[in-house]
Scaffold this active site. Structure first.
Site, PDB file in Angstrom:
ATOM      1  N   ASN A   1       0.898  -1.181   0.046  1.00 60.25           N
ATOM      2  CA  ASN A   1      -0.058  -0.028   0.058  1.00 60.25           C
ATOM      3  C   ASN A   1       0.860   1.023   0.284  1.00 60.25           C
ATOM      4  O   ASN A   1       1.523   1.699   1.033  1.00 60.25           O
ATOM      5  CB  ASN A   1      -1.002  -0.026   1.206  1.00 60.25           C
ATOM      6  CG  ASN A   1      -1.772   1.286   1.404  1.00 60.25           C
ATOM      7  OD1 ASN A   1      -1.781   2.110   0.356  1.00 60.25           O
ATOM      8  ND2 ASN A   1      -2.771   1.151   2.289  1.00 60.25           N
TER       9      ASN A   1
ATOM     10  N   ARG B   1      -2.852  -2.026  -3.334  1.00 56.33           N
ATOM     11  CA  ARG B   1      -3.991  -1.230  -2.807  1.00 56.33           C
ATOM     12  C   ARG B   1      -3.882   0.008  -3.871  1.00 56.33           C
ATOM     13  O   ARG B   1      -2.864   0.865  -3.711  1.00 56.33           O
ATOM     14  CB  ARG B   1      -3.996  -1.014  -1.512  1.00 56.33           C
ATOM     15  CG  ARG B   1      -5.298  -0.041  -1.234  1.00 56.33           C
ATOM     16  CD  ARG B   1      -5.290   0.356   0.211  1.00 56.33           C
ATOM     17  NE  ARG B   1      -6.668   1.113   0.366  1.00 56.33           N
ATOM     18  CZ  ARG B   1      -7.118   1.738   1.566  1.00 56.33           C
ATOM     19  NH1 ARG B   1      -6.166   1.716   2.404  1.00 56.33           N
ATOM     20  NH2 ARG B   1      -7.980   2.147   1.522  1.00 56.33           N
TER      21      ARG B   1
ATOM     22  N   HIS C   1     -13.269   3.242  -0.114  1.00 57.89           N
ATOM     23  CA  HIS C   1     -13.350   2.304   0.770  1.00 57.89           C
ATOM     24  C   HIS C   1     -13.899   0.819   0.362  1.00 57.89           C
ATOM     25  O   HIS C   1     -14.422   0.072   1.169  1.00 57.89           O
ATOM     26  CB  HIS C   1     -14.107   2.580   2.158  1.00 57.89           C
ATOM     27  CG  HIS C   1     -13.333   3.707   2.812  1.00 57.89           C
ATOM     28  ND1 HIS C   1     -14.041   4.715   3.497  1.00 57.89           N
ATOM     29  CD2 HIS C   1     -11.881   4.088   3.115  1.00 57.89           C
ATOM     30  CE1 HIS C   1     -13.031   5.680   4.247  1.00 57.89           C
ATOM     31  NE2 HIS C   1     -11.730   5.133   4.040  1.00 57.89           N
TER      32      HIS C   1
ATOM     33  N   ARG D   1     -11.455  15.610   7.587  1.00 57.97           N
ATOM     34  CA  ARG D   1     -12.190  16.154   6.637  1.00 57.97           C
ATOM     35  C   ARG D   1     -13.699  16.747   6.969  1.00 57.97           C
ATOM     36  O   ARG D   1     -14.377  16.206   7.734  1.00 57.97           O
ATOM     37  CB  ARG D   1     -12.301  15.112   5.503  1.00 57.97           C
ATOM     38  CG  ARG D   1     -11.017  14.877   4.763  1.00 57.97           C
ATOM     39  CD  ARG D   1     -10.906  13.883   3.929  1.00 57.97           C
ATOM     40  NE  ARG D   1     -10.045  12.670   4.315  1.00 57.97           N
ATOM     41  CZ  ARG D   1     -10.267  11.371   3.923  1.00 57.97           C
ATOM     42  NH1 ARG D   1     -11.072  10.886   2.860  1.00 57.97           N
ATOM     43  NH2 ARG D   1      -9.484  10.531   4.308  1.00 57.97           N
TER      44      ARG D   1
ATOM     45  N   GLU E   1      -8.680  -4.940   5.139  1.00 56.64           N
ATOM     46  CA  GLU E   1      -8.475  -4.652   4.171  1.00 56.64           C
ATOM     47  C   GLU E   1      -7.297  -5.400   3.587  1.00 56.64           C
ATOM     48  O   GLU E   1      -7.214  -5.976   2.119  1.00 56.64           O
ATOM     49  CB  GLU E   1      -8.178  -3.293   3.842  1.00 56.64           C
ATOM     50  CG  GLU E   1      -9.587  -2.236   4.108  1.00 56.64           C
ATOM     51  CD  GLU E   1      -9.354  -1.095   4.326  1.00 56.64           C
ATOM     52  OE1 GLU E   1      -8.829  -0.372   5.323  1.00 56.64           O
ATOM     53  OE2 GLU E   1      -9.707  -0.157   3.254  1.00 56.64           O
TER      54      GLU E   1
END
Ligand code: AMP
Length: 398
Positions: free
Chosen positions: A7, A89, A178, A239, A384
């Site tokens: 990743n 990823r 996601h 965010r 994940e």
């Protein structure tokens, strides 16, 4: 033979090594602050202690990958590390990728070409693939896209009401992110609840530092809260999530901020951090909340109200009440406060939250935190890396 998961983020590289079909990694490694003089990293075998990595100052993503692999290979158990497949990823697959893809020069070029849609991530993602190609010649590599699961969403759900030619010229639409996590926890929840994944209605709330919620109908994503970028939708750690689309203009005129400053403000200084003025970390805010801190309370209350409103909205695409609502991610898995407050706004759904089960995240009930005959609320830890390893192995039979 092991599957290596890579990743490559904007300033970090994370690795995980999996044996086929084992959900816990054999080893993990991460390097942070890549390409700076403060670069640092560590690795871990199984759930053993973290060991420091020696990383070259100003090392780029390839150097970070090299340092992480050297650290892993220094362990006797991984001395002659043999990797049979590499899974990456990849944050953005645009409209091109609706499933994981075996990497070839064309796929790599497509990932690079998506840089306008993922300016921070596409190039590091591509660099990770190029470095792994050099380090593991001849080993198959698979790109697993964060957006792919959401490619099943219908046009009336993914289009913005802006002039059509902007969609044609720049592919401006909602994509969602996601996806690997939502797909994984949705299937796992269906399995735990004895539901047929291809014939049920689920909503999953992935609540980590980034947050998104997805409606999953009969095994497919039919709506999700994030959009063209991961800024849209829910309130997150730093965010803002949804704001009035005129806010850029308002802030430019009233506060004299530049476009870059406003973008930075909405991505890094808003959300829980901005509302509370304290932290993006819900652990800190929870302590403050219980201590009576008003700003922490406001931040958590806005987070939960907005989440509840989004979850209710997702039932439109589901065509009815969900069979189950899934909580996952660092906040979803660990915060009984967020789960409780959110469900308190959803009385119309008839979730019967069991406070004791909520406190332990359903430790004795396979994650189930509700009781009664209404829809089920369930906590399912995301994984994940394992989901990427699984998808990678599926494309690389050996
Ligand atoms: P993730 O991005 O999924 O790793 O989630 C990270 C976030 O999860 C952190 O910033 C925390 O806000 C939150 N988190 C992690 N552990 C806990 C906990 N025990 N209680 C509340 N929030 C937590």
């Amino acid at each position: 033979m092991l599957t290596l998961i890579i990743n490559c983020g904007s300033s970090s590289v994370k690795l995980a090594l999996f044996e086929r079909d084992r959900s816990e990694p054999v080893a993990t490694a991460m390097v942070d602050r890549v390409a700076t003089d403060a670069i640092e990293g560590s690795y871990r075998i199984g759930d053993g202690p973290r060991q420091a990595l020696s990383c070259p100052a100003y090392g780029d993503h390839a150097a970070a990958l090299d340092a992480a692999l050297s650290g892993l290979r220094s362990e006797p158990a991984l001395h002659d590390l043999r990797v049979s497949a590499v899974g990456h990823r990849i944050v953005h697959g645009g409209q091109k990728f609706s499933a994981p893809a075996l990497v070839d020069p064309e796929v790599l070029a497509e990932i690079r070409a998506l840089a306008p849609l993922a300016p921070v991530h596409a190039i590091p993602n591509a660099l990770g693939i190029e470095a792994a190609t050099r380090l593991f010649p001849g080993v198959p590599q698979v790109a697993v896209f964060d957006t792919a699961f959401h490619q099943s969403i219908a046009p009336e759900v993914y289009r913005y009401a802006i002039p059509d030619d902007l969609y044609e010229r720049f592919q401006i639409r909602r994509y969602g992110f996601h996806g690997t996590s939502h797909a994984y926890v949705a299937e796992e929840a269906a399995r735990r609840l004895g539901l047929d994944f291809k014939n049920c209605r689920l909503i999953s709330a992935h609540l980590g530092n980034g947050c998104s919620a997805t409606a999953v109908l009969n095994g497919e994503s039919v709506d999700t809260s994030m959009g063209l970028t991961p800024l849209e939708g829910l309130v997150m750690g730093t965010r803002s999530g949804n704001v009035d689309p005129n806010l850029h203009n308002f802030l430019a005129q009233q506060a004299g901020l530049s476009l870059d400053e406003i973008t930075d403000l909405l991505n890094r200084k808003s959300g829980l951090t901005g509302l509370s003025g304290i932290s993006n970390d819900l652990r800190v805010l929870t302590d403050e909340y219980h201590a009576g801190n008003k700003s922490a309370k406001l931040a958590v209350d806005v987070f939960c109200f907005r989440l509840a409103r989004e979850l209710a909205g997702l039932t439109v695409a589901l065509g009815g009440m969900p069979d189950a609502l899934i909580f996952t991610g660092g906040i979803g898995e660990n915060s009984c406060l967020v789960r409780g407050l959110t469900l308190s706004h959803l009385s119309a759904f008839n979730f019967e939250l069991d406070p004791e089960r909520n406190k332990t995240a359903g430790a004795d009930t396979n994650g189930i935190i509700s009781s009664g005959s209404g829809p089920t609320a369930i906590v399912v830890p995301t994984n994940e890396e394992f989901a990427i390893a699984h998808a990678t192995a599926a494309l690389c039979p050996f």
